[in-house]
Design a protein around this motif. Structure first.
Motif, PDB file in Angstrom:
ATOM      1  N   UNK A 114       0.845  -1.197   0.000  1.00  0.00           N
ATOM      2  CA  UNK A 114       0.000   0.000   0.000  1.00  0.00           C
ATOM      3  C   UNK A 114       0.881   1.248   0.000  1.00  0.00           C
ATOM      4  N   UNK A 115       0.677   2.099  -0.985  1.00  0.00           N
ATOM      5  CA  UNK A 115       1.400   3.362  -1.069  1.00  0.00           C
ATOM      6  C   UNK A 115       0.468   4.432  -1.629  1.00  0.00           C
ATOM      7  N   UNK A 116       0.753   5.699  -1.287  1.00  0.00           N
ATOM      8  CA  UNK A 116      -0.045   6.829  -1.773  1.00  0.00           C
ATOM      9  C   UNK A 116       0.732   7.659  -2.782  1.00  0.00           C
ATOM     10  N   UNK A 117       1.561   7.006  -3.586  1.00  0.00           N
ATOM     11  CA  UNK A 117       2.290   7.641  -4.676  1.00  0.00           C
ATOM     12  C   UNK A 117       2.019   6.856  -5.956  1.00  0.00           C
ATOM     13  N   UNK A 118       2.003   7.545  -7.113  1.00  0.00           N
ATOM     14  CA  UNK A 118       1.832   6.803  -8.361  1.00  0.00           C
ATOM     15  C   UNK A 118       3.126   6.143  -8.816  1.00  0.00           C
ATOM     16  N   UNK A 142      -1.001 -12.005  -7.649  1.00  0.00           N
ATOM     17  CA  UNK A 142      -1.054 -10.637  -7.145  1.00  0.00           C
ATOM     18  C   UNK A 142      -2.180  -9.911  -7.863  1.00  0.00           C
ATOM     19  N   UNK A 143      -2.863  -9.052  -7.138  1.00  0.00           N
ATOM     20  CA  UNK A 143      -3.992  -8.330  -7.728  1.00  0.00           C
ATOM     21  C   UNK A 143      -4.280  -7.101  -6.887  1.00  0.00           C
ATOM     22  N   UNK A 144      -4.833  -6.080  -7.535  1.00  0.00           N
ATOM     23  CA  UNK A 144      -5.208  -4.901  -6.776  1.00  0.00           C
ATOM     24  C   UNK A 144      -5.308  -3.660  -7.635  1.00  0.00           C
ATOM     25  N   UNK A 145      -5.383  -2.498  -6.960  1.00  0.00           N
ATOM     26  CA  UNK A 145      -5.519  -1.206  -7.616  1.00  0.00           C
ATOM     27  C   UNK A 145      -4.150  -0.601  -7.887  1.00  0.00           C
ATOM     28  N   UNK A 146      -4.009   0.037  -9.044  1.00  0.00           N
ATOM     29  CA  UNK A 146      -2.770   0.703  -9.417  1.00  0.00           C
ATOM     30  C   UNK A 146      -3.072   2.136  -9.855  1.00  0.00           C
ATOM     31  N   UNK A 148      -8.309   7.480 -13.776  1.00  0.00           N
ATOM     32  CA  UNK A 148      -8.798   6.099 -13.810  1.00  0.00           C
ATOM     33  C   UNK A 148      -7.966   5.172 -12.935  1.00  0.00           C
ATOM     34  N   UNK A 149      -8.650   4.317 -12.196  1.00  0.00           N
ATOM     35  CA  UNK A 149      -7.975   3.242 -11.472  1.00  0.00           C
ATOM     36  C   UNK A 149      -7.638   2.136 -12.460  1.00  0.00           C
ATOM     37  N   UNK A 150      -6.478   1.533 -12.292  1.00  0.00           N
ATOM     38  CA  UNK A 150      -6.077   0.397 -13.115  1.00  0.00           C
ATOM     39  C   UNK A 150      -6.118  -0.860 -12.260  1.00  0.00           C
ATOM     40  N   UNK A 206      -6.936   7.623  -4.618  1.00  0.00           N
ATOM     41  CA  UNK A 206      -5.873   7.145  -5.508  1.00  0.00           C
ATOM     42  C   UNK A 206      -4.764   6.514  -4.663  1.00  0.00           C
ATOM     43  N   UNK A 207      -4.295   5.363  -5.105  1.00  0.00           N
ATOM     44  CA  UNK A 207      -3.310   4.643  -4.301  1.00  0.00           C
ATOM     45  C   UNK A 207      -2.810   3.414  -5.045  1.00  0.00           C
ATOM     46  N   UNK A 208      -1.723   2.841  -4.543  1.00  0.00           N
ATOM     47  CA  UNK A 208      -1.317   1.487  -4.902  1.00  0.00           C
ATOM     48  C   UNK A 208      -1.806   0.581  -3.783  1.00  0.00           C
TER      49      UNK A 208
END
Length: 600
Positions: A384-388, A458-462, A470-472, A525-527
């Motif tokens: 989990x990170x708050x940077x792109x 592995x799976x999740x939001x990018x 847009x979320x990837x 927005x997050x990783x």
């Protein structure tokens, strides 16, 4: 339920009011293909008994051809005493029902078949998830009409999907039809998602690099050249074997691990642990010839899996992985293996049982004894990170995954993707810790990218700066990887496009608001990526991912660019002690106006 899906839902809702009234005629007459519905009786009443006013519960049955779905159905068909159950299947002949059948055609045009204690409804289609959702609804409708004509009702409807059916698509169709007010859901509801897994072939299927269309033994001759569109309906692709396999496993709340007599005890335990890591909220049933405790597999309680959407699937995976890490830390397991979240949301009341295996081969995954997962180092963690991510750095990182189609000049130095196999990974992780540590020292600095070869899922939001609105969706399984748009971030979506208009009393809205960073400007927005692997080096993998993020200088430049060239987000989440969750979402302009207004 992101904005892109809401637009489609609203469009369908607008046309449904005129369609609903003629559904029982029009939709039925458009049926084609080969699907059949049966009714039969079960000998066990206690797990189906329900008041007459309750809705008939529907179970979806998934699994590749040859996994044992039809064998499981035969177990149901052989228990006809007690209560009535309707079953939808793809081919009546394969069920091999021992009864004298009389074929006829109903007034609506659907072929029906009746026999002693058995009723059928036949459609001419093989896959309910692609373009035949109306036909599937028509089949359920016809079942209900047949039951009413006899003056009774079903206690359960079981739908056996084809080997290539995508359970997420069918679940999505059910949910959209429910939101649109489809008449069939006045009397029925999707209740459970069941997946049958072929034990002796699981490792090979998980390590497969080819498309489903290339594996005739999995799909049968009638389903050749299977194709699908991606979630944005923009690119036609062929589904990968491992991609569909993990979807079937992760969508389920009940997993039937069939043919366990064809694997040894060590592999059986290891399979159970891997399935539990992929889906911690599911119950796993080990069996031979589909012989499972029917009262548990087809129980009367509705599951969270049946009600979830794509977003909630990821949220649940993140919550369970975080709970897994906390449990592992609390019990002193250095490798981070999860024993299962004792408080997870799927409603199990088994967390304190303390046994991974019951007499009937059912595992809840709550054991604290040494397991194959302890021995083989199966673990999970959430990044989990708050940077792109920097797009080019991320592209380089992805190339080190053991995925098909990845090309690097120095790839041979990092272990070629063609040699990756789940069985080899398990064998390497199962060796003595001292031997593995020594080998790691020898390869240190020379082969650090091999870190990602320990990841099996592995799976999740990018979040990428090039796709700021847009979320990837990041999805990697075995030798397959995809990164594609999932829809707008909620921070970039107007309040009126949120579920229930952003009402603070909405449970779904509460979950969304909890994902916002109240201390920053970037909203949700997050990783947020869940990693599952065998013998993973969490610190090493996190360092690898951190190196792909924007640097502080790049982040400052990006923030300046967004402020200058893009409009501000339309909403803001603020603290409100009076709100049920302590948070509420408001249009950004309203928040700014409130702050700008002079105080009395």
């Amino acid at each position: 339920q992101r904005k892109t899906r809401f637009v489609e839902s609203e469009r369908r809702a607008a046309m449904f009011s005129s369609r609903a009234a003629i559904f029982s005629v029009t939709s039925v007459l458009r049926t084609r293909g080969r699907v059949a519905a049966h009714s039969m009786r079960f000998c066990t009443a206690r797990w189906f008994s329900s008041p007459a006013q309750e809705k008939v519960k529907i179970s979806l049955l998934s699994g590749f051809l040859g996994s044992g779905k039809t064998t499981l159905l035969k177990q149901l068909l052989e228990n006809k005493g007690g209560l009535r159950v309707g079953v939808v299947v793809n081919d009546v002949a394969q069920v091999n029902i021992d009864a004298k059948l009389v074929r006829e055609r109903s007034s609506s045009g659907i072929r029906t078949t009746s026999g002693e204690g058995v009723d059928f409804v036949e459609l001419e289609n093989g896959c309910a998830c692609c373009n035949a959702s109306d036909e599937l609804m028509a089949c359920i409708w016809q079942l209900q009409e047949m039951a009413k004509a006899r003056g009774n009702k079903f206690d359960r409807i079981v739908i056996e999907m084809s080997g290539v059916a995508e359970p997420k698509n069918i679940r999505r169709e059910f949910q959209e039809a429910l939101r649109e007010g489809h008449p069939i859901f006045q009397e029925t509801e999707l209740s459970t998602m069941i997946t049958v897994v072929d034990s002796p072939h699981f490792f090979d299927l998980y390590s497969a690099r080819n498309d489903i269309a290339d594996r005739e033994e999995l799909i049968g001759g009638e389903d050749r050249a299977v194709e699908r569109y991606d979630d944005m309906k923009s690119i036609e692709v062929e589904r990968k074997v491992v991609d569909l396999l993990v979807e079937q496993v992760e969508c389920a709340d009940k997993i039937v691990l069939n043919k366990t007599d064809r694997v040894d005890d060590k592999q059986r335990k290891l399979l159970g642990d891997i399935l539990h890591a992929l889906n911690p909220s599911a119950s796993v049933f080990h069996c031979e010839f589909g012989n499972v405790p029917l009262e548990e597999v087809f129980g009367s309680e509705s599951s969270a899996a049946a009600a979830a959407d794509d977003d909630e699937d990821i949220r649940r995976a993140v919550r369970l992985a975080q709970q897994t890490q906390a449990d592992a830390a609390a019990h002193g397991h250095g490798h981070g293996h999860a024993h299962a979240a004792h408080g997870h949301e799927h409603g199990h009341a088994h967390a304190e049982q303390g046994h991974a295996e019951h007499g009937h081969g059912h595992e809840h995954g709550h054991a604290h004894a040494t397991t194959a997962a302890d021995k083989y180092g199966i673990s999970t963690f959430v990044y989990s990170r708050r940077k792109p991510f920097h797009p080019k750095k991320l592209q380089t990182l992805i190339q080190y995954l053991p995925v098909k189609g990845t090309h690097r000049e120095s790839w041979i130095d990092h272990a070629a993707a063609d040699t990756w196999h789940l069985d080899k990974l398990v064998g390497r992780a199962g060796r003595a810790a001292e031997e593995e540590a020594q080998e790691g020292k020898e390869k240190e600095g020379k082969n650090e990218m091999r870190l990602l070869h320990a990841v099996i899922r592995s799976k999740g939001f990018v979040w990428l700066p090039s796709n700021h609105q847009s979320a990837l969706y990041w999805s990697h399984a075995g030798a397959h990887f995809v990164l594609h748009p999932l829809g707008q971030w909620w921070a970039a979506s107007p309040k009126e496009s949120w579920p229930e208009g952003g009402a603070e009393t909405s449970e779904e809205v509460g979950k969304i608001m909890a994902e916002f960073d109240l201390s920053g400007r970037w909203g949700d927005r997050r990783q947020e990526i869940v990693f599952i692997g065998i013998g993973m080096d969490q610190a090493g993998i996190e360092a690898l991912l951190d190196a792909a993020l924007l640097s502080d200088a790049e982040m400052s430049e990006f923030a300046s660019f967004v402020s200058t060239n893009q409009p501000p987000d339309p909403v803001a989440v603020i603290q409100d002690a009076a709100a049920p969750s302590g948070l509420k979402v408001e249009p950004l302009q309203s928040v700014l106006d409130a702050h700008a207004a002079p105080k009395p």
